[in-house]
Design an enzyme around this catalytic site. Structure first.
Site, short mmCIF file in Angstrom:
data_model
loop_
_atom_site.label_atom_id
_atom_site.label_comp_id
_atom_site.label_asym_id
_atom_site.label_seq_id
_atom_site.Cartn_x
_atom_site.Cartn_y
_atom_site.Cartn_z
N GLY A 1 26.39 15.42 -57.81
CA GLY A 1 25.53 15.85 -56.72
C GLY A 1 26.19 16.82 -55.75
O GLY A 1 25.53 17.36 -54.89
N CYS A 2 27.49 17.07 -55.88
CA CYS A 2 28.16 18.04 -55.01
C CYS A 2 28.03 19.43 -55.61
O CYS A 2 28.15 19.61 -56.82
CB CYS A 2 29.64 17.69 -54.86
SG CYS A 2 29.97 16.32 -53.77
N ILE A 3 27.81 20.37 -54.74
CA ILE A 3 27.65 21.77 -55.18
C ILE A 3 29.01 22.41 -55.31
O ILE A 3 29.90 22.20 -54.58
CB ILE A 3 26.79 22.56 -54.18
CG1 ILE A 3 25.40 21.94 -54.12
CG2 ILE A 3 26.71 24.02 -54.55
CD1 ILE A 3 24.50 22.50 -53.04
#
Length: 104
Positions: free
Chosen positions: A102-104
């Site tokens: 979920g981290c960009i």
């Protein structure tokens, strides 16, 4: 993948600067990675780092931001103060783990 010397150890990093092998991690490497992020580690930082590493050992992946704030006892606002501009990603990197989902 690149090799970099951190805390006098040669370690493999992926394209985003995360350790390829979490077993290569040491507290000294954490200090070196934190310095790269402009962070001076305090006892409170270490509480979060140790929580994240323990979570990884139990679940096989780094915790999300929500998991950190709900289970570590460190509120979201403080987490952003400790690890500015993307705390889940920064703490996972400093803790020697891969980028959380979920981290960009």
């Amino acid at each position: 993948m690149t090799t970099k010397t951190l805390a006098e150890l040669n370690v493999a990093l992926d394209a985003e600067g995360f350790l390829v092998n979490p077993d290569d991690w040491t507290p000294e490497i954490a200090e070196a990675l934190a310095r790269e992020e402009g962070i001076d580690l305090t006892d409170r930082h270490w509480e979060v780092i140790n929580f994240v590493r323990k979570y990884y050992e139990e679940h096989g992946e780094p915790p999300t931001l929500r998991a950190i704030t709900k289970r570590s006892g460190v509120p979201t606002k403080e987490l952003y103060q400790l690890f500015p501009k993307g705390p889940a990603k920064k703490v996972a990197r400093i803790a020697g783990l891969g980028k959380p989902k979920g981290c960009i």
